[in-house]
Scaffold this active site. Structure first.
Site, PDB file in Angstrom:
ATOM      1  N   GLU A 100       0.871  -1.182   0.000  1.00 19.46           N
ATOM      2  CA  GLU A 100       0.000   0.000   0.000  1.00 19.46           C
ATOM      3  C   GLU A 100       0.903   1.225   0.000  1.00 19.46           C
ATOM      4  O   GLU A 100       1.591   1.504   0.988  1.00 19.46           O
ATOM      5  CB  GLU A 100      -0.927   0.013   1.211  1.00 19.46           C
TER       6      GLU A 100
ATOM      7  N   GLU B  36       3.064  13.876  -4.275  1.00 19.45           N
ATOM      8  CA  GLU B  36       2.280  13.774  -3.044  1.00 19.45           C
ATOM      9  C   GLU B  36       2.896  14.665  -1.965  1.00 19.45           C
ATOM     10  O   GLU B  36       4.092  14.600  -1.689  1.00 19.45           O
ATOM     11  CB  GLU B  36       2.262  12.318  -2.569  1.00 19.45           C
TER      12      GLU B  36
END
Length: 533
Positions: free
Chosen positions: A271, A403
């Site tokens: 993840e 990000e």
């Protein structure tokens, strides 16, 4: 689900950020003693993000300690896997009850280690209660032997079995220290595996607390172990001992782990990062959508893998939406308190503050406009940064594609829906997205066109996150593997057992192969005509 009213913690002091009474030196030593290390181990000190003051003194594990942890885990796993699913279920359900009954301890630890608000910490408590209950109550069905269609109807009896992998390595991050630590370990344990886990050092107390409660719930010693250390020191040992790797963290680290797992021919679930988008449709309710945007962008000071960093709004609604969203953002209560009085806490590490600051300064320096926030708040504590809304962000600015992982969101206008969807999908990431509309079927149709592992309609992320029976995970650079039902099956080795009765594909004695081929050909044609699957 329990509510905030169940919280019984009180502040030890009225000073902002002062540690609550549950966090005592004795409690910290007790948790630290659960780390798998040898006597005289090197120590590391963590700090409290709210204040920058020292928090915990923890032992550091060596590669030899990790190897010893795997040795113990393999020894314990055999008897753990031999237990019935019902026995393992009872342990997880006792853990569920303990988490809810003693939630104030977890809330205090999560706030002390991560700097998040109590309301954000409570979401982790509720998440872990839901996760424990789901896997406890559904494991028997998910792992049960399944009949599969045989090669020859009635003559081939085929069964699918699921065996535990063995020992699973879990590497969990600092941003959601209970959800990501216990949430990934629980299904691995329920499937009959042992776990060797490396939580991030900064938030390891919360993971150790979960381990402590699992032992109180009845988990045998050795089945779940914690090691602490830098990946550069013990990462190799964690990979070398693993039968399966579960990693949550950066995309760059995920790629290295995937490469190493491939060399060892073991499975991995990763993840990773995201640059999540929220798409406002032209029929959206502005007030509700602005509220939803706040909930989507600023939980845990934006340090949530599924939080929103990009907002796309129709040109016709832009001014109205921006005014409503910016006003709500400016009203958010930023602060350090071990109660439910604050809306947004602080960042967790100095490195994260530096990243957020650099991204905002770069954007503003190149022409972006700040509509809310935009600055750090050292008056509140060393790692506070205001919830920030930017417009006028262009591709040459760092945060356009990268990000940020902080309380920063950018707003972009669009003219038509196809253009908007193209821009939403114009990222290598694909973790989470959000669509807002008054028309549910339309929203779901738009959601299906977005390249992301989860897409929420009229919700930020909790709708998909809480739908625990559904798969949740990323596409593209956001990773591989899923939670949900797949979240326990990935920790197993599927095995097919096929029993051939009476006659198979070889001809009976005395029947020539040429004749037997004609018989089988007729049988296959007949099976097609009758619709056999």
């Amino acid at each position: 689900m329990t509510t905030a009213a169940a919280d019984t913690s009180t502040l030890a002091s009225t000073e902002p950020g002062a540690l609550p009474p549950s966090i005592t030196p004795a409690a910290l030593r007790r948790l630290a003693d659960r780390v798998t290390t040898t006597p005289g181990a090197e120590r590391v000190t963590t700090t409290a993000p709210y204040t920058g003051a020292p928090l915990a003194d923890l032992p550091v594990s060596t590669p030899s300690d990790v190897e010893e942890a795997f040795t113990r885990a393999r020894s314990a796993q055999t008897s753990w896997a031999a237990m019935t699913i019902g026995e393992r279920k009872r342990i997880l359900l006792r853990f569920h009850d303990l988490v809810l009954a003693r939630q104030h301890e977890a809330l205090d630890l999560m706030q002390a280690e991560s700097g998040k608000t109590r309301r954000d910490a409570f979401l982790e408590v509720s998440d872990i209660a839901i996760t424990a209950r789901y896997y406890a109550n559904n494991a028997a069905k998910l792992l049960a032997p399944r009949r599969r269609r045989g090669a020859i109807p009635l003559l081939t009896h085929t069964t699918e079995l699921h065996h535990p992998k063995g020992v699973v390595t879990v590497i969990s991050p600092w941003n959601y220290p209970l959800s990501m630590a216990a949430g990934d370990a629980l299904p691995a344990l329920m499937a009959g595996n042992a776990v060797v886990q490396k939580p991030d050092t900064q938030t390891s107390l919360t993971a150790l607390w979960a381990l402590e409660l699992m032992h109180e719930a009845g988990l045998p010693n050795g089945v779940w172990q914690m090691v602490i250390g830098r990946g550069s020191s013990i990462g190799g040992a964690l990979m070398a001992g693993a039968d399966y790797m579960m990693f949550t963290g950066s995309t760059d680290s995920g790629r290295r782990i995937a490469r190493d797992a491939g060399e060892r021919l073991i499975g991995a679930s990763l993840e990773l990062g995201g640059k999540n988008a929220m798409l406002v449709l032209d029929d959206a309710d502005i007030s509700r959508t602005a509220d939803g945007a706040v909930a989507a962008c600023f939980p845990s000071a934006g340090q949530l893998c599924v939080s929103i960093e990009r907002l796309y709004v129709p040109e016709a609604l832009l001014d109205t939406f921006v005014a409503a969203f910016a006003e709500r953002t400016r009203k958010l209560r930023l602060g350090a308190a071990y109660d439910y009085s604050c809306d947004v806490g602080c960042l967790t590490t100095t490195a994260q503050l530096e990243t957020v600051t650099a991204h905002v300064e770069d954007a503003v320096g190149k022409g972006a406009t700040v509509l809310a926030g935009g600055r750090s708040r050292p008056d509140l504590g060393p790692l506070f940064f205001e919830p920030t809304v930017l417009t006028g962000v262009t591709p040459d600015m760092t945060l356009y594609n990268h990000e940020t992982f902080g309380p920063v969101v950018t707003i972009y206008p669009y003219r038509d829906l196809d253009e908007a969807i193209t821009r939403v999908n114009a990222t290598p990431y694909g973790l989470n997205a959000s669509v807002w509309t008054r028309n549910g079927p339309r929203g779901r149709a738009v959601a299906a066109r977005i390249r992301a592992g989860t897409v929420n309609v009229n919700d930020a992320f909790a709708a998909a996150w809480g739908s625990i029976d559904a798969p949740m995970g990323g596409m593209g650079d956001s990773g591989i593997g899923r939670h949900g039902a797949e979240g326990i099956l990935k920790y197993t080795e599927p095995q097919t057992v096929a029993h051939q009765r009476i006659q198979g594909f070889t001809p009976p004695a005395g029947i020539p192969h040429s004749l037997w081929a004609k018989v089988l050909t007729t049988m296959l044609k007949t099976l097609k005509r009758v619709g056999a699957r």
